[in-house]
Design a protein around this motif. Structure first.
Motif, PDB file in Angstrom:
ATOM      1  N   LEU A 146      -1.213  -1.177   6.857  1.00  0.00           N
ATOM      2  CA  LEU A 146      -1.613  -1.195   8.256  1.00  0.00           C
ATOM      3  C   LEU A 146      -0.355  -1.387   9.091  1.00  0.00           C
ATOM      4  CD1 LEU A 146      -3.670  -1.363  10.603  1.00  0.00           C
ATOM      5  CD2 LEU A 146      -3.757  -3.839  10.203  1.00  0.00           C
ATOM      6  N   VAL A 174      -7.053  -1.596  16.798  1.00  0.00           N
ATOM      7  CA  VAL A 174      -7.342  -2.604  15.781  1.00  0.00           C
ATOM      8  C   VAL A 174      -7.954  -3.828  16.459  1.00  0.00           C
ATOM      9  CG1 VAL A 174      -6.403  -4.022  13.919  1.00  0.00           C
ATOM     10  CG2 VAL A 174      -5.385  -1.784  14.414  1.00  0.00           C
ATOM     11  N   VAL A 195     -10.547  -3.573   7.544  1.00  0.00           N
ATOM     12  CA  VAL A 195      -9.516  -4.444   6.989  1.00  0.00           C
ATOM     13  C   VAL A 195     -10.161  -5.778   6.635  1.00  0.00           C
ATOM     14  CG1 VAL A 195      -7.330  -5.643   7.425  1.00  0.00           C
ATOM     15  CG2 VAL A 195      -7.707  -3.353   8.370  1.00  0.00           C
ATOM     16  N   LEU A 206      -3.637   3.263   9.549  1.00  0.00           N
ATOM     17  CA  LEU A 206      -3.734   2.972   8.127  1.00  0.00           C
ATOM     18  C   LEU A 206      -3.031   4.098   7.370  1.00  0.00           C
ATOM     19  CD1 LEU A 206      -7.424   1.707   7.880  1.00  0.00           C
ATOM     20  CD2 LEU A 206      -5.349   0.355   7.523  1.00  0.00           C
TER      21      LEU A 206
END
Length: 376
Positions: free
Chosen positions: A6, A29, A80, A131
């Protein structure tokens, strides 16, 4: 073990174990603090186009079942988490989280320090991230990431393109789909409502043709100012029908009535947010998922009054129209997943429709209405 990295727009990068789909994605994110309900989170279209970080350390232990989906297909960009179990176990389990993400083309990253990541997002605010696979050139990818413009038409991506009914009887409710959760339909169904789900860009005249008893504005992803045309439709319809807004619907209801919204540093995402009712002092723990909020200063001079606030940061969680009685809440009273403290808000909507129904008793839905032609 295949690795995945990431990379955040500020240059922070974390490498861990890859799971889910084998693809690269770029998105905002964010993080959620819920201890349960990962399936509901991943299928909540308010997370459309976002990489979701789970603060709870173990995600996927009960697998995926057929009953807890909040949309037919997840539109979350990525996942995640700290740890994904090799085996899932639950009597309703039909599929592992890893298999589910592969089917829907969603990449996952596990085995990183999610506490450090969340601290970064809380300090710097949510930001773009990507990612990446194990062979990516981080310097090249960082430059590309910083130049990438994320899409702003998120509501258009998830809203239904044609209207569709779920007839039951009782109150007739038109539900604007900005990225609705199925749990909203379930709560209205429990109360005997016949719901017609309509596209986000339907005209006021098409809604009038359905002769509803009330109108709901659903949750949804992104910036409420990305759909300015909806505000005028809300202003027209609120003069004729009771309106109840949730999350994105709350923000659009406020914008339509002259208030303003702003982006929060890291948003409210989780199932443990305390909300105080200013009239009664009652405190409900609520499910929340939003990155924007209504500006308190902008309420002054409008016909809106603040009814509820978030105890942690005193952001606005509810408003009511002083003259019309229509109202909205920033949280998710449908509680999927999350506490059910605020489910009574749906009863308030039913009561509002009861109060307004006699004025429209002579109206009947037009049988010739073509639901498939519901957009502008």
């Amino acid at each position: 073990m295949t690795t995945r990295t990431l990379l955040l727009a500020d240059g922070t990068h974390m490498t861990g174990e890859a799971f889910g789909a084998d693809r690269q994605v770029t998105a905002e994110v964010v993080f959620t603090t819920g201890m349960t309900g990962y399936q509901e989170t991943l299928t909540d279209q308010s997370y459309n186009g976002q990489i979701v970080t789970f603060t709870y350390p173990l995600i996927g232990n009960t697998g995926i079942n057929r009953d807890d989906m909040e949309s037919l297909f997840p539109t979350t960009a990525g996942v995640v988490c700290r740890e994904v179990p090799r085996l899932s176990s639950n009597w309703r389990d039909r599929q592992s989280l890893d298999a589910f993400l592969k089917v829907h083309g969603i990449p996952g990253l596990a085995g990183i320090d999610t506490r450090a990541l969340v601290r970064r997002l809380r300090t710097e605010g949510v930001m773009k991230g990507v990612l990446l696979g194990p062979d990516a050139d981080l310097e090249v990818e960082l430059e590309r990431l910083r130049e990438t413009e994320l899409p702003t038409d998120q509501i258009a991506q998830v809203s239904t393109r044609t209207a569709y009914p779920s007839p039951l009887g009782g109150h007739s409710v038109v539900l604007f789909d900005f990225g609705l959760k199925h749990s909203i339909l379930r709560e209205l169904g429990k109360r005997g409502c016949a719901v017609t789900v309509v596209p986000h860009d339907i005209s006021a005249d098409r809604v009038r043709a359905l002769a509803p008893d009330g109108i709901m504005l659903s949750n949804g992803p992104g910036d409420p100012k990305s759909v300015p045309g909806v505000q005028e439709v809300i202003r027209e319809l609120q003069e004729e029908y009771p309106i109840f807004g949730i999350c994105m619907g709350h923000q659009l209801f406020c914008l339509a009535n002259g208030a303003d919204t702003y982006k929060l540093r890291f948003g409210h995402r989780g199932f443990n947010h305390p909300v105080r009712d200013l009239a009664t002092g009652r405190i409900d723990f609520t499910s929340q998922n939003h990155g924007y909020a209504v500006d308190p200063a902008s309420i002054r001079g409008t016909e809106l009054e603040v009814t509820q606030i978030e105890i942690n940061d005193e952001t606005i969680e509810g408003v009511r129209h002083r003259r019309l009685g229509s109202f909205s809440v920033q949280y998710h009273p449908d509680a999927a997943a999350g506490p059910h403290d605020a489910a009574h808000i749906f009863d308030d909507f039913i009561a509002l429709m009861d109060a307004g129904r006699p004025a429209r008793a002579d109206l009947a839905p037009r049988s010739d209405l073509a639901l498939t032609e519901g957009t502008h």
